[in-house]
Each structure stands twice: as C-alpha cells, then as structure tokens.
Design a protein around this motif. Structure first.
Motif, PDB file in Angstrom:
ATOM      1  N   ILE A 134       0.810  -1.217   0.000  1.00 42.08           N
ATOM      2  CA  ILE A 134       0.000   0.000   0.000  1.00 42.08           C
ATOM      3  C   ILE A 134       0.848   1.274   0.000  1.00 42.08           C
ATOM      4  O   ILE A 134       0.453   2.299  -0.539  1.00 42.08           O
ATOM      5  CB  ILE A 134      -0.978  -0.002   1.202  1.00 42.08           C
ATOM      6  CG1 ILE A 134      -1.986   1.134   1.083  1.00 42.08           C
ATOM      7  CG2 ILE A 134      -0.212   0.053   2.524  1.00 42.08           C
ATOM      8  CD1 ILE A 134      -3.095   1.073   2.104  1.00 42.08           C
ATOM      9  N   GLY A 135       2.057   1.197   0.568  1.00 39.87           N
ATOM     10  CA  GLY A 135       2.949   2.350   0.581  1.00 39.87           C
ATOM     11  C   GLY A 135       3.838   2.450  -0.644  1.00 39.87           C
ATOM     12  O   GLY A 135       4.632   3.389  -0.769  1.00 39.87           O
ATOM     13  N   GLY A 136       3.725   1.492  -1.557  1.00 38.64           N
ATOM     14  CA  GLY A 136       4.518   1.520  -2.775  1.00 38.64           C
ATOM     15  C   GLY A 136       5.895   0.898  -2.577  1.00 38.64           C
ATOM     16  O   GLY A 136       6.168   0.242  -1.569  1.00 38.64           O
ATOM     17  N   PRO A 137       6.801   1.086  -3.539  1.00 34.73           N
ATOM     18  CA  PRO A 137       8.158   0.544  -3.429  1.00 34.73           C
ATOM     19  C   PRO A 137       8.840   0.997  -2.143  1.00 34.73           C
ATOM     20  O   PRO A 137       8.681   2.140  -1.715  1.00 34.73           O
ATOM     21  CB  PRO A 137       8.860   1.093  -4.674  1.00 34.73           C
ATOM     22  CG  PRO A 137       7.745   1.255  -5.667  1.00 34.73           C
ATOM     23  CD  PRO A 137       6.573   1.729  -4.852  1.00 34.73           C
ATOM     24  N   HIS A 138       9.611   0.091  -1.525  1.00 39.27           N
ATOM     25  CA  HIS A 138      10.199   0.380  -0.222  1.00 39.27           C
ATOM     26  C   HIS A 138      11.410  -0.519  -0.018  1.00 39.27           C
ATOM     27  O   HIS A 138      11.638  -1.469  -0.771  1.00 39.27           O
ATOM     28  CB  HIS A 138       9.174   0.123   0.889  1.00 39.27           C
ATOM     29  CG  HIS A 138       8.620  -1.263   0.876  1.00 39.27           C
ATOM     30  ND1 HIS A 138       7.684  -1.693  -0.061  1.00 39.27           N
ATOM     31  CD2 HIS A 138       8.885  -2.360   1.648  1.00 39.27           C
ATOM     32  CE1 HIS A 138       7.383  -2.956   0.150  1.00 39.27           C
ATOM     33  NE2 HIS A 138       8.106  -3.398   1.181  1.00 39.27           N
ATOM     34  N   GLY A 139      12.179  -0.231   1.020  1.00 34.00           N
ATOM     35  CA  GLY A 139      13.338  -1.049   1.340  1.00 34.00           C
ATOM     36  C   GLY A 139      14.305  -0.305   2.238  1.00 34.00           C
ATOM     37  O   GLY A 139      14.098   0.868   2.564  1.00 34.00           O
ATOM     38  N   TRP A 140      15.375  -0.983   2.624  1.00 38.34           N
ATOM     39  CA  TRP A 140      16.371  -0.369   3.515  1.00 38.34           C
ATOM     40  C   TRP A 140      17.485   0.344   2.748  1.00 38.34           C
ATOM     41  O   TRP A 140      18.373   0.938   3.333  1.00 38.34           O
ATOM     42  CB  TRP A 140      16.955  -1.416   4.467  1.00 38.34           C
ATOM     43  CG  TRP A 140      17.424  -2.686   3.824  1.00 38.34           C
ATOM     44  CD1 TRP A 140      16.727  -3.857   3.695  1.00 38.34           C
ATOM     45  CD2 TRP A 140      18.703  -2.921   3.221  1.00 38.34           C
ATOM     46  NE1 TRP A 140      17.496  -4.802   3.046  1.00 38.34           N
ATOM     47  CE2 TRP A 140      18.709  -4.259   2.760  1.00 38.34           C
ATOM     48  CE3 TRP A 140      19.842  -2.138   3.046  1.00 38.34           C
ATOM     49  CZ2 TRP A 140      19.818  -4.825   2.116  1.00 38.34           C
ATOM     50  CZ3 TRP A 140      20.945  -2.692   2.404  1.00 38.34           C
ATOM     51  CH2 TRP A 140      20.917  -4.017   1.946  1.00 38.34           C
TER      52      TRP A 140
END
Length: 260
Positions: A134-140
């Motif tokens: 729901i928040g779209g592309p993501h990662g560390w």
C-alpha cells in the motif's frame, strides 16, 4: 540526534563478536530475544552508498519476480530481465505434454539467478523496483544510495536466526555496507527485540544502545489515495535506471565468475 549518531558509530568487529548475544539465555524487556512477534517493524540507519553500489544492492536483493496490479510495469521488468538472459516465464500449458518441463524451467531460472548473484533472503529483500504494498516501493536502501528505513514491517513470524542469516548474507555480498538494524515488536508499537551491526563484510547480533529511530505514524489515508489515484504508484525506478543497474550487475557477476 545524539541517539542517531551513537547508532552509526559502528564498533570494530572484534568487539561485536565479544558482545554477540547468546539467544537462548538473553532477555530484553521481559521477552525472549527470539520473540519478534508477527509483523515487527524494521529500523535501519547506516552510511550512504554510491550510485553503483545502490544499483548492485537493489538488483541482488530483489527477487525480480514482480506481482503487481500495474501489468505494464510488471511485463516491462520481466522483459528487461529476459534481455539479460533470464528464461521467459513458464507456460503452464506445457505441463500436460511434458510434466518435467516445469522442473527444467525452474532449474534454468535458478541458474540465471546464481549467475546474477541474486540473494535468497528470508525477510530483508528490497522492493524498490516494483511493489504492490500500500505504501509503494520500499526497502532499507534506495536508488539515491541512502541506507535507512522505519516505515514498514517485515513478516510474518520471523525468527532471530532467520534475520541474522539474511544480514550475514547481505554483509558478505556487500562488504562496503556499514549499518545498524533493529526489529521493534508489534508493528513498531512494542519494544526493540533485537539489534544487528553490519560492517566490513560481517554481521553480528549486538546489545541495543537504544532505539535507532522513531517509528513514524502510518499515513494510511495518504497511502490509499496514492494507491487509487497515482498511476505509477507501484513503480520504483525508471526503465533507463533499471536497465543500467541490470547491465552493471550482469557485467560484475560475469567478471567475477571469469576470475574464479
């Protein structure tokens, strides 16, 4: 600010080993260190990396198997992977004629993943190429080379051992990384359950020196609005940058294989 600076002061690995936690005996906040709860929040702070290093991290920590609502971008990502030698997605209509064809395709796909140096991770993949979250592309890690995150959970029901395996694989693959990571129980509303340090190609579970970063409130309304009204919500990178990253990693892995 003081806490963040303290978290980024990574001790030498000799000291990390001395402080390594023995999981069966350790308690933190009244809970077993292995009790990470169902959807713990991932917190990461670290030293930024270069553009080329970000390319490598974001390709090799992504499964490159997008399953998103944006079918055009999903097909584009898969087509680009094929340009760099990945087998075409399996045609399941072939199974009735040749039951072994699926196994052959799987073996070929795994061989390509190995040639590209893709990591098999339990929980710590980056999803900066495409994501239906729901928040779209993501990662560390992001495409600007920034190392850090605090806005999403991993899951579900991870174990300390599995997450340690992931950080160990990541540290060995990217020895230039220097970061701290934590998992906060109960989707970020609980306590710090475990802390890791990554440096010089090694990862270690260490005693926490406080929480690395505040856990932000989830802007659910904003996320839903973006999901409904942003056509590119699930896309995390331009096609040109993705092609650049794939070409770089393919060349790097080919060169390393030639020197083995």
């Amino acid at each position: 600010m003081h806490l963040r600076q303290q978290a980024l002061h990574l001790p030498p690995l000799r000291r990390l080993r001395e402080r390594h936690l023995h999981l069966p005996d350790q308690q933190h906040g009244g809970k077993s260190m292995s009790d990470l709860t169902k959807w713990p929040r991932l917190l990461v702070t670290g030293e930024n990396v270069t553009r080329e290093q970000a390319n490598e991290i974001l390709i090799r920590t992504d499964g490159l198997n997008p399953c998103i609502n944006d079918r055009v971008w999903e097909r584009t990502v898969k087509d680009l992977a094929e340009e760099f030698g990945r087998p075409r997605p399996y045609d399941y209509s072939r199974t009735s004629d040749n039951p072994e064809s699926w196994r052959e395709h799987y073996a070929a796909d795994q061989a390509w993943r190995a040639r590209m140096g893709l990591l098999d991770l339990h929980y710590l993949r980056n999803a900066r190429i495409a994501s239906s979250w729901i928040g779209g592309p993501h990662g560390w890690c992001d495409w600007e080379g920034r190392i850090g995150c605090s806005n999403y959970n991993i899951g579900k029901w991870p174990s300390v051992e599995e997450v340690t395996e992931d950080w160990t694989a990541i540290a060995e693959a990217f020895p230039y990384l220097a970061l701290h990571a934590q998992l906060v129980t109960d989707e970020g509303e609980g306590t710090v359950a475990a802390t890791w340090a990554v440096r010089d190609g090694k990862a270690a579970l260490v005693e926490p020196a406080g929480q690395l970063a505040p856990v932000p409130s989830d802007d659910v309304a904003g996320m839903v609005f973006g999901l409904l009204y942003s056509a590119d919500r699930e896309r995390g990178v331009s096609i040109n940058r993705l092609r650049e990253a794939l070409a770089q990693v393919a060349a790097q892995q080919s060169g390393e294989a030639a020197t083995r």
